[in-house]
Design a protein around this motif. Structure first.
Motif, mmCIF file in Angstrom:
data_model
loop_
_atom_site.group_PDB
_atom_site.id
_atom_site.type_symbol
_atom_site.label_atom_id
_atom_site.label_comp_id
_atom_site.label_asym_id
_atom_site.label_seq_id
_atom_site.Cartn_x
_atom_site.Cartn_y
_atom_site.Cartn_z
ATOM 1 N N ALA B 148 0.867 -1.193 -0.016
ATOM 2 C CA ALA B 148 0.002 0.077 -0.091
ATOM 3 C C ALA B 148 0.927 1.422 -0.029
ATOM 4 N N ALA B 149 2.174 1.234 0.524
ATOM 5 C CA ALA B 149 2.860 2.366 0.584
ATOM 6 C C ALA B 149 3.267 3.009 -0.888
ATOM 7 N N SER B 150 3.477 2.441 -1.856
ATOM 8 C CA SER B 150 3.629 2.991 -3.055
ATOM 9 C C SER B 150 2.469 3.523 -3.660
ATOM 10 N N VAL B 151 1.338 3.075 -3.443
ATOM 11 C CA VAL B 151 0.154 3.736 -3.717
ATOM 12 C C VAL B 151 -0.355 4.892 -2.992
ATOM 13 N N LEU B 152 0.141 4.843 -1.802
ATOM 14 C CA LEU B 152 -0.157 6.332 -0.946
ATOM 15 C C LEU B 152 0.919 7.350 -1.431
ATOM 16 N N LEU B 153 1.959 7.065 -1.851
ATOM 17 C CA LEU B 153 2.933 7.890 -2.468
ATOM 18 C C LEU B 153 2.295 8.477 -3.840
ATOM 19 N N ASP B 154 1.963 7.551 -4.589
ATOM 20 C CA ASP B 154 1.237 8.075 -5.722
ATOM 21 C C ASP B 154 0.043 9.136 -5.622
ATOM 22 N N PHE B 155 -0.776 8.585 -4.441
ATOM 23 C CA PHE B 155 -1.989 9.302 -4.353
ATOM 24 C C PHE B 155 -1.506 10.809 -3.899
ATOM 25 N N LEU B 156 -0.503 11.065 -2.960
ATOM 26 C CA LEU B 156 0.039 12.213 -2.888
ATOM 27 C C LEU B 156 0.446 12.993 -3.635
ATOM 28 N N VAL B 157 1.201 12.484 -4.703
ATOM 29 C CA VAL B 157 1.656 13.334 -5.781
ATOM 30 C C VAL B 157 0.391 13.839 -6.511
ATOM 31 N N ALA B 158 -0.577 12.792 -6.736
ATOM 32 C CA ALA B 158 -1.769 13.206 -7.692
ATOM 33 C C ALA B 158 -2.522 14.161 -6.770
ATOM 34 N N LEU B 159 -2.536 14.280 -5.527
ATOM 35 C CA LEU B 159 -3.193 15.019 -4.828
ATOM 36 C C LEU B 159 -2.652 16.438 -4.847
ATOM 37 N N VAL B 160 -1.412 16.410 -4.957
ATOM 38 C CA VAL B 160 -0.562 17.972 -4.990
ATOM 39 C C VAL B 160 -1.345 18.616 -6.315
ATOM 40 N N LEU B 161 -1.263 17.591 -7.562
ATOM 41 C CA LEU B 161 -1.780 18.047 -8.766
ATOM 42 C C LEU B 161 -3.375 18.492 -8.818
ATOM 43 N N GLY B 162 -4.115 17.650 -7.839
ATOM 44 C CA GLY B 162 -5.453 18.027 -7.479
ATOM 45 C C GLY B 162 -5.618 19.442 -6.749
ATOM 46 N N VAL B 163 -4.911 19.936 -5.897
ATOM 47 C CA VAL B 163 -4.792 21.132 -5.305
ATOM 48 C C VAL B 163 -4.380 22.289 -6.302
ATOM 49 N N VAL B 164 -3.640 21.933 -6.965
ATOM 50 C CA VAL B 164 -3.127 22.937 -8.331
ATOM 51 C C VAL B 164 -4.321 23.163 -9.221
#
Lengths: 413, 296
Positions: B148-164
């Protein structure tokens, strides 16, 4: 206080059973399982219980190096897997008074895409070291392996030698109080084997405990302070190394006796060997060995068959395989056959050898292990007498020669 | 060389200290496993280093030897959100509750990908690591959980773009955004619970590898990821509302897009379902674990 106080390992009544489907059917997919159930809705799956290990009890004190010996399928690896918790026991109890580290293969957890450095940490943690231990030992691991320059290169670009050295260095620095080692670890070149043996000796000297599974009697003698002999899943002997090895050797003889009865041998039995004779009971190392095999007839059998003869040394290691297909000999089952195998140009080292005879077509028709025994006399086949150490290394002797020509001096064109 | 000499000279002292250390060490008792046994949490905690190394390996392997590297993480939800906004927003002309369709489906994909990838990577993890499972001991649960860890990392990156994206579109979700970490934990629990079951099943039945992607594909369309629950016909609404993923998507959209808060019972039920599924998953995994090395 626990019963295990003062002991490193206490095993009592340990057993491991596997369920074996009686009709050899084992579903691998849900669909297979379901269709089988639909086809025979009333049949209860009948399982046969196979006891890989049965009622094994022993205690190992601290500082002991215990060898575990036995024939193939005696349960050695199962015992090691139970002790290291890779698989769970069916019965009984194990008490371990400390952490157990297992070295069942070289390079546990190594991933080819990761660098040497990353693999040290991954493999180390899998073997049971915590981060502090790995950090503390890191320098020493790297130094031992001699791959400093390539630490940040993916190990897939390593030579196989470098890979093995790095993998072993990680394992060698494992600091658990109990260490379980499978003989598969004793791979690699002679230097590597010596290094690993020396390391294991150090472990026992440190007051830790080593459990070592092996086929090789020499290493057990060299390394272990006591030994366990297993036969068909049962512990037959636990005590001095010599006693265990004696039983191990004797097991070859009793095995040969049961094999002499054709119906008790493995193979389909469509056609069996009737007798196996040797030209002599003892040979000199360089002598030709003649093996005569009488084979039954089976007129109903279609096609031709072949025979394959293995010569094994005292430790059960196959020295040579003489397969009749290699020399284009196929036999006709319509009539009884008598074949003679001449093994020439094979210089065997002094010792006892066993002969296995296999009769095969597409599958094995008859498997006669230990069909004959012969002794190779302790005489040197070489023209000059040298000390024992000139003959000690290696598995066989050979007809070799040296040609010495004075080399031209360096620098002359 | 120096090390060995040292070991020899202090051999005797070492011997005593090692034995003494071992006496102090806890005695491990191995007995046949019961039919139902809870995972040994202390053992899991002690093996956290293994979990960390597995997670590190997964992350490193995914981006090593790829050209665009981390960009793949954002390209995937961006492309899906783009296609969804064309197909559902433009072609089918469905409602997106008043926010631009692109951000709407992007946030949906964000939550969906978290669920789907945690499950999808946990399921084959044991079989992918079968050489380890049959050669060395460590709490097996670490394998599916650490994926799950690598998925969470992906999620964080995608979330940053979401905030943008939120800034670009001028959307302010307000204080509910603070609850996003809670939702993430719940989604990971739910997906990991299912992942534990799937991974244990796949050790014995490789069918799981074929069936699971197909099931999640169906689930993707059956959940309001690319469309709003308000676009679902009235007579089917009850059915959609029984899907925990509908609740999850409502919670994420409330927190990230400032849309209407889903009913409180859905939030409570989602938390309950996640915890129960994770617990059952752990129990199921534990009862199958004892046979892994024998059948893998």
């Amino acid at each position: 206080m626990s019963r295990a106080a003062g002991k490193a390992v206490v095993v009592s009544g340990l057993g491991k059973s596997y369920r074996v489907g009686r009709r050899g059917f084992r579903p691998n997919t849900v669909v297979e399982a379901a269709t089988e159930r639909l086809r025979h809705p009333l049949r209860r799956t009948v399982y046969e219980e196979f006891r890989a290990l049965d009622d094994v009890s022993f205690e190992v004190p601290w500082g002991e190096a215990v060898g575990i010996v036995g024939r193939n399928g005696a349960g050695k690896s199962t015992l090691l897997k139970l002790l290291t918790r890779i698989t769970a026991p069916t019965r009984g109890r194990i008490e371990l008074s400390g952490r157990i580290g297992s070295l069942l293969e070289v390079g546990t957890g190594f991933h080819p895409e990761l660098t040497g450095r990353e693999n040290i940490f991954l493999s180390g943690s899998l073997l049971g070291m915590n981060r502090g231990e790995i950090r503390r030992q890191f320098e020493s691991i790297v130094e031992f392996s001699g791959v400093e320059k390539f630490l940040d290169t993916p190990v897939k670009r390593y030579s196989s030698g470098m890979y093995v050295r790095l993998a072993f260095s990680v394992a060698a620095h494992l600091e658990t109080e109990i260490l379980a080692i499978d003989e598969v670890l004793a791979v690699g070149d002679a230097e590597f084997q010596n290094k690993s043996l020396a390391k294991m000796r150090d472990v026992a000297k440190d007051g830790r405990t080593v459990l070592y599974v092996s086929h090789q009697m020499q290493t057990v003698t060299a390394l272990c302070t006591s030994a366990i002999y297993l036969e068909r899943g049962q512990l037959q002997y636990y005590g001095a190394v010599d006693g265990a090895l004696e039983r191990y050797r004797a097991s070859f003889a009793t095995f040969a006796a049961t094999q002499a009865v054709a119906s008790r041998r493995a193979g389909t039995g469509e056609l069996r060997a009737r007798a196996v004779r040797l030209s002599e009971d003892t040979y000199e190392p360089s002598e030709d060995k003649l093996i005569e095999i009488d084979l039954d007839a089976n007129p109903e059998m279609l096609g031709q068959y072949f025979v394959s003869v293995h010569l094994n040394d005292e430790n059960g290691v196959t020295v040579v395989q003489c397969d009749s297909r290699n020399v284009g000999v196929w036999l006709d089952p319509a009539s009884a056959q008598s074949v003679t195998l001449s093994v020439t140009n094979l210089w065997l080292k002094p010792g006892r050898y066993t002969v296995d005879v296999y009769v095969c077509k597409t599958g094995i028709l008859d498997s006669w292990e230990g069909a004959a025994v012969f002794e190779v006399l302790p005489v040197s086949p070489y023209p000059e007498l040298a000390g024992d150490e000139a003959l000690a290394a290696g598995m066989v002797l050979s007809d070799f020669s040296y040609q010495a020509v004075p080399a031209p001096a360096v620098g002359t064109p | 060389m120096k090390r060995e000499e040292l070991a020899l000279s202090t051999g005797a002292r070492h011997g005593r200290s090692a034995t003494a250390a071992a006496r102090r060490a806890r005695v491990t008792v191995i007995t046949p496993p019961g039919r139902f046994s809870l995972p040994r949490w202390t053992e899991l905690w002690e093996a956290r280093e293994v979990a960390y190394r597995f997670a590190q390996r997964d992350v490193l392997l995914r981006y090593r030897q790829t050209v665009v590297g981390v960009a793949w993480v954002v390209l995937q939800p961006l492309a899906s959100a783009g296609i969804f906004s064309i197909v559902f927003g433009q072609v089918a002309n469905l409602s997106s509750d008043g926010v631009p369709y692109f951000v709407f489906s992007y946030m949906g994909m964000l939550a969906w990908n978290l669920f789907n990838n945690v499950l999808g990577r946990a399921a084959p993890s044991l079989v992918a690591n079968q050489s380890l499972v049959s050669k060395v001991f460590f709490p097996r649960m670490i394998v599916p959980l650490s994926s799950a860890a690598s998925v969470l990392l992906d999620f964080l990156v995608a979330l940053v773009l979401g905030v943008v994206l939120l800034i670009v579109y001028g959307i302010n979700p307000g204080w509910p955004v603070l609850l996003v970490p809670v939702w993430v934990v719940l989604v990971v629990l739910l997906a990991s619970g299912l992942g534990l079951i799937a991974s244990a099943l796949q050790v014995k039945y490789r069918d799981v590898g074929y069936v699971l992607p197909w099931l999640t594909q169906i689930l993707l369309y059956a959940s309001p990821v690319a469309y709003a629950i308000s676009a679902v016909p009235e007579n089917l609404r009850a059915l959609f509302n029984a899907n925990p993923l509908t609740w999850m998507l409502g919670m994420f959209r409330w927190s990230l897009l400032g849309l209407e808060r889903p009913p409180l019972w859905q939030i409570g039920a989602f938390a309950g379902v996640s915890l129960v599924v994770f617990y059952l998953g752990a129990l199921f995994f534990q009862s199958w674990e004892r046979n892994f090395a024998d059948v893998i």
